[in-house]
Motif scaffolding. Structure first.
Motif, PDB file in Angstrom:
ATOM      1  N   ALA A  47      39.519  47.963  32.261  1.00 26.69           N
ATOM      2  CA  ALA A  47      39.190  46.958  33.090  1.00 26.69           C
ATOM      3  C   ALA A  47      39.884  45.723  32.361  1.00 26.69           C
ATOM      4  CB  ALA A  47      37.843  46.581  32.706  1.00 26.69           C
ATOM      5  N   ASP A  48      40.178  45.766  30.976  1.00 25.45           N
ATOM      6  CA  ASP A  48      40.927  44.653  30.428  1.00 25.45           C
ATOM      7  C   ASP A  48      42.496  44.417  31.111  1.00 25.45           C
ATOM      8  OD1 ASP A  48      38.847  44.383  28.481  1.00 25.45           O
ATOM      9  OD2 ASP A  48      40.004  45.453  27.190  1.00 25.45           O
ATOM     10  N   ARG A  49      42.821  45.478  31.707  1.00 30.87           N
ATOM     11  CA  ARG A  49      44.228  45.264  32.553  1.00 30.87           C
ATOM     12  C   ARG A  49      44.040  44.916  33.988  1.00 30.87           C
ATOM     13  NH1 ARG A  49      48.702  47.048  30.038  1.00 30.87           N
ATOM     14  NH2 ARG A  49      48.486  47.936  28.068  1.00 30.87           N
ATOM     15  N   VAL A  50      42.739  45.017  34.550  1.00 30.97           N
ATOM     16  CA  VAL A  50      42.466  44.733  35.874  1.00 30.97           C
ATOM     17  C   VAL A  50      42.529  43.117  36.067  1.00 30.97           C
ATOM     18  CG1 VAL A  50      41.042  45.003  37.778  1.00 30.97           C
ATOM     19  CG2 VAL A  50      41.391  46.875  36.412  1.00 30.97           C
ATOM     20  N   THR A  51      43.416  42.713  37.149  1.00 34.00           N
ATOM     21  CA  THR A  51      43.584  41.247  37.433  1.00 34.00           C
ATOM     22  C   THR A  51      42.947  40.853  38.661  1.00 34.00           C
ATOM     23  OG1 THR A  51      45.967  41.612  38.199  1.00 34.00           O
ATOM     24  CG2 THR A  51      45.517  41.132  35.646  1.00 34.00           C
ATOM     25  N   GLY A  52      42.895  39.663  39.054  1.00 33.46           N
ATOM     26  CA  GLY A  52      42.415  38.934  40.383  1.00 33.46           C
ATOM     27  C   GLY A  52      41.280  39.561  40.712  1.00 33.46           C
ATOM     28  N   PHE A  53      41.253  39.703  42.244  1.00 37.96           N
ATOM     29  CA  PHE A  53      40.083  40.136  42.906  1.00 37.96           C
ATOM     30  C   PHE A  53      39.530  41.347  42.426  1.00 37.96           C
ATOM     31  CE2 PHE A  53      43.087  42.370  45.802  1.00 37.96           C
ATOM     32  CZ  PHE A  53      42.288  43.273  46.005  1.00 37.96           C
ATOM     33  N   ARG A  54      40.408  42.231  42.092  1.00 36.75           N
ATOM     34  CA  ARG A  54      39.866  43.381  41.554  1.00 36.75           C
ATOM     35  C   ARG A  54      39.098  43.380  40.246  1.00 36.75           C
ATOM     36  NH1 ARG A  54      44.772  44.112  43.636  1.00 36.75           N
ATOM     37  NH2 ARG A  54      45.264  45.884  45.303  1.00 36.75           N
ATOM     38  N   ALA A  55      39.619  42.632  39.443  1.00 37.47           N
ATOM     39  CA  ALA A  55      38.953  42.106  37.952  1.00 37.47           C
ATOM     40  C   ALA A  55      37.571  41.439  38.631  1.00 37.47           C
ATOM     41  CB  ALA A  55      39.564  41.307  37.243  1.00 37.47           C
ATOM     42  N   ARG A  56      37.301  40.717  39.219  1.00 37.54           N
ATOM     43  CA  ARG A  56      36.343  40.323  39.736  1.00 37.54           C
ATOM     44  C   ARG A  56      35.321  41.182  40.474  1.00 37.54           C
ATOM     45  NH1 ARG A  56      39.987  36.380  41.254  1.00 37.54           N
ATOM     46  NH2 ARG A  56      39.777  36.852  43.270  1.00 37.54           N
ATOM     47  N   ARG A  57      35.691  41.934  41.216  1.00 38.16           N
ATOM     48  CA  ARG A  57      34.853  43.057  41.729  1.00 38.16           C
ATOM     49  C   ARG A  57      34.521  43.858  40.764  1.00 38.16           C
ATOM     50  NH1 ARG A  57      37.967  45.683  46.036  1.00 38.16           N
ATOM     51  NH2 ARG A  57      38.983  46.702  44.513  1.00 38.16           N
ATOM     52  N   LEU A  58      35.274  44.343  39.797  1.00 40.23           N
ATOM     53  CA  LEU A  58      34.840  45.296  38.946  1.00 40.23           C
ATOM     54  C   LEU A  58      33.878  44.747  37.846  1.00 40.23           C
ATOM     55  CD1 LEU A  58      35.332  48.007  37.399  1.00 40.23           C
ATOM     56  CD2 LEU A  58      37.176  47.172  36.217  1.00 40.23           C
ATOM     57  N   ARG A  59      33.938  43.502  37.512  1.00 39.92           N
ATOM     58  CA  ARG A  59      32.882  42.861  36.651  1.00 39.92           C
ATOM     59  C   ARG A  59      31.438  42.962  37.358  1.00 39.92           C
ATOM     60  NH1 ARG A  59      37.339  39.093  35.159  1.00 39.92           N
ATOM     61  NH2 ARG A  59      36.569  37.684  36.838  1.00 39.92           N
ATOM     62  N   ARG A  60      31.510  42.511  38.618  1.00 40.77           N
ATOM     63  CA  ARG A  60      30.248  42.579  39.403  1.00 40.77           C
ATOM     64  C   ARG A  60      29.561  44.056  39.423  1.00 40.77           C
ATOM     65  NH1 ARG A  60      33.078  39.338  42.956  1.00 40.77           N
ATOM     66  NH2 ARG A  60      33.441  41.079  44.371  1.00 40.77           N
ATOM     67  N   GLN A  61      30.439  44.994  39.524  1.00 42.24           N
ATOM     68  CA  GLN A  61      30.202  46.253  39.544  1.00 42.24           C
ATOM     69  C   GLN A  61      29.410  46.684  38.027  1.00 42.24           C
ATOM     70  OE1 GLN A  61      33.834  47.965  40.785  1.00 42.24           O
ATOM     71  NE2 GLN A  61      32.993  48.496  42.830  1.00 42.24           N
ATOM     72  N   ILE A  62      30.145  46.258  36.909  1.00 41.32           N
ATOM     73  CA  ILE A  62      29.914  46.446  35.735  1.00 41.32           C
ATOM     74  C   ILE A  62      28.389  45.819  35.529  1.00 41.32           C
ATOM     75  CG2 ILE A  62      30.044  46.002  33.182  1.00 41.32           C
ATOM     76  CD1 ILE A  62      33.130  46.226  34.094  1.00 41.32           C
ATOM     77  N   ALA A  63      28.337  44.544  35.872  1.00 37.64           N
ATOM     78  CA  ALA A  63      26.783  43.893  35.794  1.00 37.64           C
ATOM     79  C   ALA A  63      25.601  44.523  36.521  1.00 37.64           C
ATOM     80  CB  ALA A  63      27.082  42.604  36.246  1.00 37.64           C
TER      81      ALA A  63
END
Length: 180
Positions: free
Chosen positions: A157-173
């Protein structure tokens, strides 16, 4: 923490460290003591990886901050690679950088497009101190890079960038285990 045995293995399933556990974002220590305790750790890591249906597992994912990982991972030609590496070092990466789906047992149920090289070489030793060199391509190369990252305190998750990172952060939350 040891939990339960897996039929057909000699290891015990241990509790998985999930994203948010500080052990996942700290570099692991070199292994300096070889012997039965290290052999048990590797057996337990295999049992835990199989119980969670993974293809690789780093020691810090079960709360042990030592430089050890195990794998049972196919490459892109469906050749199965099984083994372990103690004190691994990622000594070579190359080829094409590809964005592909990547998941992690410490972020259960989630995955995101992550850029990795399609060739990787790891060197280290076995539990009895013999030198080992593991080379992988495709999906197996992704696995080797992923596990080495874990031991350096990095999750995919530390390597994911851009919209993928934002989407992943929402999924984690929203995840029941989410603590990031």
């Amino acid at each position: 923490m040891r939990q339960r045995p897996i039929p057909g293995t000699s290891g015990l399933v241990r509790t998985m460290s999930l994203l948010g556990d500080p052990v996942l974002h700290s570099a692991c220590a070199e292994v300096t003591e070889f012997g039965p305790a290290l052999d048990r750790l590797v057996e337990d890591m295999f049992a835990t990886m199989y119980a969670h249906q993974g293809v690789g597992l780093a020691a810090n994912q079960i709360g042990v901050p030592q430089r050890v990982f195990v794998y049972d991972c196919p490459d892109d030609d469906d050749v199965r690679h099984v083994g372990h590496v103690v004190n691994p070092r990622l000594v070579e990466t190359g080829g094409i950088e590809l964005r592909g789906p990547e998941g992690c047992l410490s972020l259960p149920g989630l995955e995101a497009g992550t850029v990795r090289f399609d060739h990787a070489v790891v060197e280290g030793v076995t539990t009895d101190g013999r030198p080992v060199r593991v080379a992988g391509t495709g999906f197996f190369a992704r696995c080797l890079q992923h596990e080495c990252d874990h031991l350096d305190g990095t999750v995919y998750a530390d390597r994911v960038t851009g919209f993928r990172a934002r989407r992943l952060r929402r999924q984690i939350a929203r995840a029941p285990w989410g603590r990031a």
